[in-house]
Design an enzyme around this catalytic site. Structure first.
Site, PDB file in Angstrom:
ATOM      1  N   GLN A 113       0.817  -1.206   0.000  1.00 46.73           N
ATOM      2  CA  GLN A 113       0.000   0.000   0.000  1.00 46.73           C
ATOM      3  C   GLN A 113       0.851   1.257   0.000  1.00 46.73           C
ATOM      4  O   GLN A 113       0.498   2.259  -0.621  1.00 46.73           O
ATOM      5  CB  GLN A 113      -0.944  -0.007   1.200  1.00 46.73           C
ATOM      6  CG  GLN A 113      -1.969  -1.120   1.147  1.00 46.73           C
ATOM      7  CD  GLN A 113      -2.667  -1.212  -0.191  1.00 46.73           C
ATOM      8  OE1 GLN A 113      -3.425  -0.327  -0.570  1.00 46.73           O
ATOM      9  NE2 GLN A 113      -2.433  -2.273  -0.935  1.00 46.73           N
ATOM     10  N   HIS A 169       1.715   2.925  -3.337  1.00 43.11           N
ATOM     11  CA  HIS A 169       0.695   3.650  -4.101  1.00 43.11           C
ATOM     12  C   HIS A 169       0.986   5.147  -4.158  1.00 43.11           C
ATOM     13  O   HIS A 169       0.807   5.792  -5.189  1.00 43.11           O
ATOM     14  CB  HIS A 169      -0.687   3.464  -3.458  1.00 43.11           C
ATOM     15  CG  HIS A 169      -1.426   2.267  -3.950  1.00 43.11           C
ATOM     16  ND1 HIS A 169      -1.793   2.108  -5.260  1.00 43.11           N
ATOM     17  CD2 HIS A 169      -1.878   1.172  -3.295  1.00 43.11           C
ATOM     18  CE1 HIS A 169      -2.443   0.960  -5.393  1.00 43.11           C
ATOM     19  NE2 HIS A 169      -2.508   0.371  -4.213  1.00 43.11           N
ATOM     20  N   GLU A 211      -9.142   0.938   5.543  1.00 46.92           N
ATOM     21  CA  GLU A 211      -9.615   0.476   4.236  1.00 46.92           C
ATOM     22  C   GLU A 211      -9.351  -1.026   4.080  1.00 46.92           C
ATOM     23  O   GLU A 211     -10.243  -1.803   3.755  1.00 46.92           O
ATOM     24  CB  GLU A 211      -8.885   1.258   3.139  1.00 46.92           C
ATOM     25  CG  GLU A 211      -9.241   0.830   1.727  1.00 46.92           C
ATOM     26  CD  GLU A 211      -8.369   1.498   0.681  1.00 46.92           C
ATOM     27  OE1 GLU A 211      -8.747   1.470  -0.508  1.00 46.92           O
ATOM     28  OE2 GLU A 211      -7.295   2.034   1.027  1.00 46.92           O
ATOM     29  N   HIS A 212      -8.104  -1.444   4.275  1.00 46.90           N
ATOM     30  CA  HIS A 212      -7.715  -2.856   4.192  1.00 46.90           C
ATOM     31  C   HIS A 212      -7.223  -3.305   5.569  1.00 46.90           C
ATOM     32  O   HIS A 212      -6.327  -2.686   6.132  1.00 46.90           O
ATOM     33  CB  HIS A 212      -6.577  -3.068   3.188  1.00 46.90           C
ATOM     34  CG  HIS A 212      -6.848  -2.540   1.818  1.00 46.90           C
ATOM     35  ND1 HIS A 212      -6.286  -1.357   1.351  1.00 46.90           N
ATOM     36  CD2 HIS A 212      -7.617  -3.019   0.811  1.00 46.90           C
ATOM     37  CE1 HIS A 212      -6.693  -1.147   0.107  1.00 46.90           C
ATOM     38  NE2 HIS A 212      -7.502  -2.136  -0.234  1.00 46.90           N
ATOM     39  N   ASP A 216      -6.942  -6.914  -4.298  1.00 36.23           N
ATOM     40  CA  ASP A 216      -6.894  -5.827  -5.271  1.00 36.23           C
ATOM     41  C   ASP A 216      -7.237  -6.310  -6.673  1.00 36.23           C
ATOM     42  O   ASP A 216      -7.747  -5.539  -7.492  1.00 36.23           O
ATOM     43  CB  ASP A 216      -5.504  -5.194  -5.301  1.00 36.23           C
ATOM     44  CG  ASP A 216      -5.370  -4.038  -4.330  1.00 36.23           C
ATOM     45  OD1 ASP A 216      -6.394  -3.606  -3.778  1.00 36.23           O
ATOM     46  OD2 ASP A 216      -4.241  -3.559  -4.133  1.00 36.23           O
ATOM     47  N   HIS A 221     -53.697  16.866   3.929  1.00 35.07           N
ATOM     48  CA  HIS A 221     -53.251  15.500   4.168  1.00 35.07           C
ATOM     49  C   HIS A 221     -54.345  14.728   4.926  1.00 35.07           C
ATOM     50  O   HIS A 221     -54.697  13.596   4.579  1.00 35.07           O
ATOM     51  CB  HIS A 221     -51.963  15.484   5.021  1.00 35.07           C
ATOM     52  CG  HIS A 221     -50.712  15.723   4.242  1.00 35.07           C
ATOM     53  ND1 HIS A 221     -50.400  16.916   3.661  1.00 35.07           N
ATOM     54  CD2 HIS A 221     -49.675  14.887   3.973  1.00 35.07           C
ATOM     55  CE1 HIS A 221     -49.221  16.824   3.062  1.00 35.07           C
ATOM     56  NE2 HIS A 221     -48.754  15.599   3.224  1.00 35.07           N
TER      57      HIS A 221
END
Length: 440
Positions: A267, A270, A335-336, A369, A428
């Site tokens: 990661q 990235h 996230e992971h 992934d 109504h």
């Protein structure tokens, strides 16, 4: 930048402050980007194709300049040719990944069916699930190409039953990535247009003479794309505004430290802003992972990015035990999340907040992934506390079904009228009362 990854101890008095500081990430908006994106979107909204053509020719440096929007359409024949042109191993990998993603999302769709039930008085209530008519998928281009993003965004839309899937992908200098086009062919994308940036988001949201407006835009992009998606939300739906990638590894010390170090790298490579953190109760094992990091880093092609990411936003954290690791993991809401332990399921039961959980030492995040099947579009920046992975449900909408019987109108009408009068909404109330036999 020399690597200087931080080490924390959860027993330290200031640990909570240290962790909060580590996790702090301001998705700050750049005023220059915001102004540029606002101008581009307004121009596309006003001038349509002419604006998209102008921005694409200039920003993507299209050789010779395209004369019309037709130049940006990729034909079905070209997509199939791209698929056929790939080496056999590459083509087989794409097809295998696509099939696994499709099977998972088909299973997901089965769990999302509509329902109806009938009450004793004959009133029928329920929910109908229908797919969106048209969606736009943004696929990044330029320095990196992401065929996996094509599969992960297009296949659940296809499984959901979306009528048209319009994919936009920038092609700087006019260069088309064959794997991206091949992935579009495999995923069943309806139309591929080689445009990108804020102008592509605007075209999908507002529509032009040659591009029909979509109902929702999904997929990652750069800061301009993220700013554009944020601005068009409300005109169309969007999936999420994704932040930098994250991985959190919970480890009991039983996994090869080289494996964990590489998982952290996966990661960190990235982006300099990506975050990689490990929690472990074994101080000796943390030292071995640190040694693996220093040993393996020099051979990484993206070692500078990894080093900056781990130095600025990474950490190896000593915890009291795995139970505390789970509690901290719920606070981080990564996230992971990898649970690299002898009995991962035991600890997974204590996790409430994570985009995706990878259980056991053989479940590397990188498999998720590309080819496990569950979606790799995941909530970041602690939004896993309230958000979910991209899925079939993102390409569907729910309509309530209300079929009131005559008998049901007698009882429900009195309840509704009472509440409506209480709110001061006489029409109504009367609308409900007119259907009550003894109140007409």
């Amino acid at each position: 930048m020399p690597l200087q990854i931080r080490t924390f101890d959860s027993s330290a008095p200031d640990f909570k402050q240290q962790l909060d500081s580590l996790l702090a990430f301001e998705a700050s908006t750049d005023d220059a980007i915001e102004h540029a994106v606002a101008a581009i979107l307004q121009d596309v909204k006003t001038r349509g194709d002419a604006a998209v053509l102008e921005y694409t020719n200039r920003l993507d440096r299209i050789p010779g300049g395209a004369a019309s929007m037709a130049a940006f359409d990729v034909t079905g024949e070209e997509l199939q040719a791209a698929l056929a042109s790939l080496p056999e191993a590459q083509r087989a990998a794409l097809q295998t990944a696509a099939e696994r993603i499709r099977v998972f999302h088909q299973r997901q769709k089965q769990e999302l069916g509509g329902f109806t039930y009938t009450e004793p008085d004959g009133t029928v209530l329920g929910q109908k699930i229908t797919p969106l008519d048209r969606v736009g998928i943004y696929v990044p281009g330029g320095k990196a190409a992401y065929p996996s993003s094509v599969l992960m965004n297009a296949i659940p839309a296809k499984v959901a039953g979306v009528g048209e899937i319009i994919m936009v992908v920038p092609t700087p200098d006019g260069v088309k990535n064959q794997m991206v086009l091949a992935a579009a062919a495999i995923a069943g994308v309806t139309r591929v247009i080689t445009i990108g940036g804020a102008q592509a988001v605007g075209a999908l949201a507002y529509g032009t003479d040659t591009i029909a407006p979509v109902d929702k835009i999904v997929g990652p992009g750069n800061a301009y794309v993220a700013a554009a998606k944020r601005r068009v939300f409300g005109t169309v739906g969007i999936d999420m505004i994704a932040g930098p990638s994250e991985i959190l590894v919970l480890c009991d010390g039983s996994t090869d430290p080289d494996w964990v170090a590489m998982d952290l790298f996966s990661q960190a490579e990235h982006d300099e802003l990506a975050q990689a953190i490990m929690l472990c109760p074994d101080a000796g094992y943390i030292a071995r992972v640190m040694a693996s990091i220093h040993k393996l880093l020099p051979d990484m092609p993206r070692r500078d990015t990894i080093s900056t990411s781990l130095t600025d936003r990474g950490a190896l954290i000593k915890v009291r035990d795995m139970a505390e690791a789970c509690a901290i993991a719920n606070d981080i809401a990564a996230e992971h999340l990898e649970i690299s332990a002898e009995n991962p399921q035991q600890w997974a039961e204590q996790i409430r907040h994570a985009g995706a959980m990878f259980l056991g030492r053989f479940s590397s995040e990188s498999l998720g992934d590309y080819c496990c099947g569950p979606n790799h579009v995941l909530p970041t920046s602690r939004t896993a506390r309230f958000s979910s992975p991209l899925g079939v449900y993102d390409f569907q909408k729910r309509s309530s079904i209300i079929h009131v019987s005559e008998a049901g109108a007698q009882t429900l009408g009195k309840v509704a009228a009472e509440l409506a009068y209480g709110e001061g909404l006489q029409a109504h109330a009367r609308s409900a009362e007119l259907r009550i036999r003894d109140a007409q």
